[in-house]
Write a protein that holds these residues in place. Structure first.
Motif, mmCIF file in Angstrom:
data_model
loop_
_atom_site.group_PDB
_atom_site.id
_atom_site.type_symbol
_atom_site.label_atom_id
_atom_site.label_comp_id
_atom_site.label_asym_id
_atom_site.label_seq_id
_atom_site.Cartn_x
_atom_site.Cartn_y
_atom_site.Cartn_z
ATOM 1 N N ARG A 17 26.650 62.549 31.095
ATOM 2 C CA ARG A 17 27.972 61.718 30.559
ATOM 3 C C ARG A 17 28.234 60.478 31.444
ATOM 4 O O ARG A 17 27.809 60.553 32.538
ATOM 5 N N ARG A 18 28.554 59.461 30.771
ATOM 6 C CA ARG A 18 28.774 58.262 31.500
ATOM 7 C C ARG A 18 30.018 58.443 32.396
ATOM 8 O O ARG A 18 30.847 58.906 32.081
ATOM 9 N N ARG A 19 29.707 58.044 33.686
ATOM 10 C CA ARG A 19 30.620 58.114 34.682
ATOM 11 C C ARG A 19 31.247 56.654 35.004
ATOM 12 O O ARG A 19 30.267 55.916 35.107
ATOM 13 N N LEU A 20 32.464 56.645 35.236
ATOM 14 C CA LEU A 20 33.085 55.433 35.651
ATOM 15 C C LEU A 20 33.269 55.544 37.094
ATOM 16 O O LEU A 20 33.312 56.126 37.899
ATOM 17 N N GLY A 21 32.580 54.281 37.665
ATOM 18 C CA GLY A 21 32.826 54.179 39.129
ATOM 19 C C GLY A 21 31.248 54.240 39.659
ATOM 20 O O GLY A 21 30.162 54.206 39.041
ATOM 21 N N ALA A 37 27.378 61.147 22.765
ATOM 22 C CA ALA A 37 27.599 61.877 21.517
ATOM 23 C C ALA A 37 26.764 63.534 21.781
ATOM 24 O O ALA A 37 27.285 64.317 21.456
ATOM 25 N N ALA A 38 25.687 63.136 22.623
ATOM 26 C CA ALA A 38 24.916 64.415 22.966
ATOM 27 C C ALA A 38 25.788 65.457 23.796
ATOM 28 O O ALA A 38 25.654 66.590 23.551
ATOM 29 N N LEU A 39 26.152 64.931 24.857
ATOM 30 C CA LEU A 39 27.311 65.591 25.759
ATOM 31 C C LEU A 39 28.469 66.173 24.987
ATOM 32 O O LEU A 39 28.603 67.280 25.052
ATOM 33 N N LYS A 40 29.064 65.397 23.956
ATOM 34 C CA LYS A 40 30.018 65.779 23.266
ATOM 35 C C LYS A 40 29.566 67.071 22.471
ATOM 36 O O LYS A 40 30.590 68.132 22.213
ATOM 37 N N PHE A 52 37.954 64.705 26.462
ATOM 38 C CA PHE A 52 37.143 63.446 26.422
ATOM 39 C C PHE A 52 37.339 62.944 25.260
ATOM 40 O O PHE A 52 37.298 63.603 24.025
ATOM 41 N N SER A 53 36.861 61.435 25.034
ATOM 42 C CA SER A 53 36.884 60.806 23.722
ATOM 43 C C SER A 53 35.431 61.039 23.209
ATOM 44 O O SER A 53 34.601 61.952 23.712
ATOM 45 N N SER A 54 35.236 60.653 21.983
ATOM 46 C CA SER A 54 33.930 60.908 21.266
ATOM 47 C C SER A 54 32.930 60.025 21.948
ATOM 48 O O SER A 54 31.657 60.539 22.006
ATOM 49 N N ARG A 55 33.242 59.006 22.917
ATOM 50 C CA ARG A 55 32.194 58.281 23.855
ATOM 51 C C ARG A 55 32.134 59.006 25.065
ATOM 52 O O ARG A 55 31.194 58.655 25.757
ATOM 53 N N GLY A 56 33.014 59.994 25.267
ATOM 54 C CA GLY A 56 32.506 60.764 26.571
ATOM 55 C C GLY A 56 33.626 60.121 27.707
ATOM 56 O O GLY A 56 33.321 60.603 28.842
ATOM 57 N N ASP A 57 34.484 59.275 27.460
ATOM 58 C CA ASP A 57 35.480 58.927 28.032
ATOM 59 C C ASP A 57 36.584 59.819 28.494
ATOM 60 O O ASP A 57 37.001 60.505 27.433
ATOM 61 N N PHE A 58 37.065 59.864 29.674
ATOM 62 C CA PHE A 58 38.272 60.839 30.057
ATOM 63 C C PHE A 58 39.612 60.067 29.282
ATOM 64 O O PHE A 58 39.843 58.961 29.669
#
Length: 980
Positions: free
Chosen positions: A663-667, A705-708, A758-764
């Motif tokens: 999952r893409r992480r911020l930071g 998407a794969a993570l979702k 999370f959103s469909s893009r993996g964002d919290f």
């Protein structure tokens, strides 16, 4: 205003002879022993007067002043003012400055309760006895004093009493003290002090009178009345024991007249006490058996057993009071209901008085008590005393003042006294403009009832007219200046004045002048005001003025012009000539035509705005669709390119294993130690990212998407709502929400699961659900609401299914009028809670301060300040409104949030020449994203055909039928979707 009275007066009631010894009990025992010594010596003097000159008090060494001196010693032993010697002149000077400051503050605001208490304390500390007496006198004239303040005052005065005049002064103070609240301890002190003056003329009768009044006041008190009974009985028993040695030397007649009659007094006290349900009755009965030389009569035993049965009925309510914490209003209310059901007036009065000791600032309790006295007891002195105490405790409540004025009129109080009371009410500091209108109406009604309208002119009538004039000026000047409104928008006072002039004084000219003034104050547009004037003219005027009033009403009314026109036509049909009828028809038709024209223009304007909103919404919809198609097209191209790149990699024989998707992480993420070489290759020599190794946006979306797809979907389980809380307004930058939030909520109890969304893009998405093991933990977690998390206030609310509970609101603050809470606006953004509290506490006790912030936690310049009572809040409004804080001028008002406008149901409005146009409920920015349409496309009909009907052909009947289709339930919608 009487803030301290609420806290100081509330004394917890303790069950006699139960629980551990209180602190200072040894001192109380010593004081009691001293009182008994005083009592025995004073009784000796009483016996001398009772038994005759044979009893020589001089031989016993007893003087009349000894009782006073030893009682003063007993009182000072219990509560002595003491002598304070200061070591430093600086501290003495500091006290003097503080005294001057308090005196200046009271000169500005005489209703500051805490200032009075602090001033008395400092003056007493400095030994300023004369000033202390004056300060206490001023305070007692404005406020009722608590039991502690009265006892301190009484002990100080007793210690300074030197002669008979001083004793009379102390007696007067005792009389004032017992009138404020029901205080068994003050009555006990009163009785003991009166024993000290038994050697004076009429001293014995004075003692018995005080004790009898004490029994009438608090003798029925189940937990504290026992002390009064025992003190009275001990006094009479002491006289018996002192007279017993000489009783054998008296003649039978003298013995019967003196000793036997005194013995009967003690028997009577025992019998009276045993007939009343009191705690520790069994011990009293055993004491009576031991004291009495004769067997106890059967009637006394029956009364005692009956009292025991009554005691069992009262015990649940008394135990509820003992177990609850002050002020115990709910427990007292239940006790009052029980007593009212039984119907004993003495006990009802007692329980009301007991409740008011701890709830003296509750206006509803005073209203209920005074209403009971007005309707049932109707005793003048008692009723007026309670009304007077009510307005002294809650002077900001207009209902108490109006009831007081009515009670004074009902019991024939002098007119000057009622007028003075009304003037006090005007200066009481009401917190609403309408309160002043109400008190003026009550006073004007009283003045009207004094007038004899059979006379053409009288002093009372002139006074009434002058009062009406003064009321209008007062509302215009004083009230409007303070509240920015008169409180009487419909001019009810002027209407009442006009009715009085027309009906009672036959002065229609004055009534018409008043109605002209009423209409010029913005009331001419209301049909009901014109019809009120018309009815007055019909009853007391003439037809010409009625017609003139209706003609003006037709031209001016804007809310219900049809109704006014109908009244005019009805009058002309029954009374008018043909010419009058023609004029009325012409005027009404012209007016209604103009009204219809205005309504059509308003409908056209509204329809145009609706059409513009729909067009804008359609444009936004097309723009979103085009943007979505463009993104999809770019995604397809990126996918083809990625496939080509993968083919090239395979062609070159790259055998590296594919890394699992993350999952893409911020930071910033820290790689493992073994990947240092990869980190160096990624960042490059100067810390810049190497462009060849950075994932493309399309690749990141693919990983998200794969993570979702890999994340398990958790269905909502409504049975777990009670152990789950909903957490929102979290920062979107949280990398691992579950890991970061779990320790925070584990402080409330065992956490079963933390489910971030999370959103469909993996964002919290900034919210999650926290499930606990126990419901108690979930309730405790609600206290974390508004807690700061990474610079934002976290919102914590119960987990509620809105589909099943559509009326559930998370907003936890009251949206109604709160007279003890202030709304402060215009604050500087840099103002902190501590700084605002420092400013506000100068005007009263601040219970809570809430600074209003936005969702990001930034201040909005608004705050809510909660005071302990309404009086303090009203005083704070007067002092703080318009104050400058850090170059910002703030506005302060009583908290009364405006009601939120509920969206109206779509109402069909007819466009000119066309069918009904539905009224949309969208905002100024059109239909938002969350305003999704749940209606199947097969049933949707746009409003375009309706809009085109103005210039094109009429819509087909099929479309009309679809538009007017009946409402369908959710089940019907589901069936339609399944058929698809």
């Amino acid at each position: 205003m009487a803030t301290a009275a609420a806290t100081s007066a509330s004394e917890p009631e303790a069950e006699p002879k139960a629980g551990p010894k209180a602190e200072g009990e040894e001192e109380e025992v010593k004081a009691a022993r001293t009182r008994r010594k005083v009592l025995s010596r004073a009784v000796a003097a009483a016996t001398c007067k009772t038994m005759g000159p044979g009893w020589d008090q001089q031989e016993e060494g007893m003087s009349e002043s000894d009782g006073d001196e030893e009682y003063a010693m007993a009182s000072s032993a219990e509560s002595s003012p003491g002598e304070y010697e200061w070591e430093y002149d600086e501290e003495e000077e500091k006290n003097q400055l503080e005294i001057e400051r308090l005196e200046e503050q009271l000169s500005i605001n005489v209703y500051d309760y805490n200032c009075h208490v602090d001033l008395i304390r400092l003056l007493r500390l400095e030994g300023e006895l004369t000033k202390v007496r004056m300060a206490r006198q001023k305070m007692s004239e404005i406020f009722p004093l608590t039991e502690e303040l009265w006892l301190e005052w009484l002990h100080d005065e007793i210690s300074m009493a030197l002669d008979g005049l001083d004793r009379e002064h102390v007696y007067d103070l005792f009389e004032k003290a017992v009138k404020d609240y029901i205080c068994p301890n003050i009555w006990l002190e009163y009785g003991q002090y009166s024993v000290g003056g038994i050697g004076q003329k009429g001293g014995l009768e004075k003692v018995r009178s005080v004790f009898e009044r004490a029994l009438s006041s608090v003798g029925l008190h189940m937990t504290k009345g026992l002390a009064i009974w025992e003190a009275y009985r001990e006094f009479e028993s002491a006289i018996v024991e002192a007279a017993r040695p000489i009783a054998g030397f008296l003649s039978p007649f003298d013995r019967e007249q003196t000793f036997d009659s005194q013995l009967e007094k003690v028997h009577s006290l025992f019998r009276r006490q045993l007939a009343i349900p009191l705690y520790d009755m069994e011990a009293t009965f055993a004491e009576y058996e031991e004291w009495s030389e004769d067997p106890i009569p059967e009637s006394v035993i029956q009364s005692y057993n009956k009292a025991l049965q009554q005691l069992e009925k009262y015990k649940p309510y008394e135990e509820a009071l003992l177990q609850a914490e002050a002020p115990r209003l709910a427990e007292y209310q239940a006790y009052i209901d029980f007593e009212v059901k039984i119907g004993d007036p003495a006990r009802i009065q007692l329980i009301f008085e007991r409740a008011l000791v701890e709830n003296c600032l509750v206006p509803d309790l005073w209203i209920r008590y005074s209403q009971y006295l007005d309707r049932h007891l109707k005793v003048k002195d008692l009723v007026l005393s309670v009304h007077n105490r009510a307005v002294r405790n809650c002077p900001w409540t207009v209902a108490l003042w109006t009831r007081y004025l009515l009670a004074m009129e009902r019991h024939g109080v002098d007119h000057r006294v009622i007028s003075v009371t009304f003037e006090k009410a005007l200066s009481a500091g009401f917190i609403q403009a309408t309160d002043y209108v109400e008190i003026w109406q009550a006073y004007l009604d009283y003045l009207r009832r004094r007038v004899d309208f059979k006379q053409d002119s009288s002093k009372e009538l002139e006074e009434l007219r002058a009062a009406f004039t003064r009321a209008l000026e007062y509302l215009k000047q004083e009230v409007e200046e303070r509240f920015n409104e008169s409180g009487d928008p419909s001019c009810m006072i002027m209407q009442n004045w006009a009715r009085m002039e027309a009906r009672l004084c036959n002065n229609m000219q004055k009534a018409r002048e008043l109605w002209d003034s009423i209409m010029t104050k913005g009331n001419a547009k209301y049909a009901n005001m014109w019809l009120e004037y018309y009815n007055l003219e019909r009853a007391h005027g003439d037809t010409q003025h009625c017609r003139k009033a209706l003609h003006r009403a037709v031209q001016c009314t804007s809310d219900y012009p049809e109704h006014v026109c109908e009244v005019l036509l009805t009058m002309e049909r029954t009374e008018g000539t043909l010419e009058d009828w023609d004029v009325a028809v012409q005027k009404t038709e012209t007016r209604l035509a103009r009204v219809n024209e205005q309504r059509i223009k308003a409908a056209e304007k509204e329809a145009a705005l609706t059409q513009q909103e729909e067009e804008k919404a359609e444009q936004r919809k097309r723009a979103r669709a085009e943007k979505k198609a463009l993104k999809k097209k770019k995604k397809t191209r990126a996918g083809d390119k990625r496939k080509a790149d993968e083919g090239e990699e395979k062609e070159w024989g790259d055998d590296e294993e594919e890394q699992p998707s993350k999952r893409r992480r911020l930071g910033n993420s820290v790689p493992p130690a073994g990947d240092a070489q990869g980190l160096e290759a990624q960042t490059g020599l100067f810390g810049k990212s190497a462009p060849g190794d950075v994932d493309s946006p399309s690749k990141q979306k693919e990983r998200a998407a794969a993570l979702k797809r890999d994340m398990p979907k958790v269905l909502h389980d409504s049975s777990k709502d009670s152990i789950t809380v909903f957490v929102s307004n979290l920062p979107y930058s949280m990398g691992e929400p579950a890991a970061q939030l779990r320790p925070l909520f584990e402080a409330c109890g065992e956490v079963v699961d933390v489910r971030p969304i999370f959103s469909s893009r993996g964002d919290f998405r900034g919210y999650c659900y926290v499930e606990f093991k126990e419901e108690r933990s979930a309730q405790q977690a609600l206290e974390l609401d508004r807690k700061d998390v990474e610079g934002r206030p976290m919102f914590v609310s119960p987990c509620v299914d809105k589909s099943k509970n559509p009326d559930f609101k998370v907003f936890r603050y009251s949206t109604a009028l709160e007279k003890h809470k202030l709304f402060v606006s215009g604050l500087p953004f840099s103002c902190t809670k501590e700084e605002l509290e420092e400013i506000c506490k100068a005007h009263g006790t601040v219970k809570d301060i809430r600074l209003v912030t936005n969702r990001a936690g930034k201040p909005k310049g608004l705050a809510y300040v909660e005071y302990e009572n309404e009086s303090q809040a009203s005083q704070a409004v007067l002092k703080m409104d318009g104050m400058t804080i850090k170059e910002n001028v703030i506005k302060v008002a009583i908290s009364n949030p405006p009601q939120r406008k509920v969206p109206e149901k779509p109402e069909a409005r007819r466009a000119p020449g066309g069918p009904m146009v539905p009224r949309q409920m969208y905002g100024a920015r059109g239909k938002g994203r969350t305003q999704l349409s749940l209606l199947p496309r097969a049933l949707q009909r746009t409003s375009a055909p309706a809009a085109q009907a103005e210039n094109g052909p009429a819509p087909q009947p099929a479309a009309t039928a679809a538009t007017e289709a009946p409402k369908m339930s959710n089940a019907d919608f589901a069936k339609l979707l399944l058929r698809k």
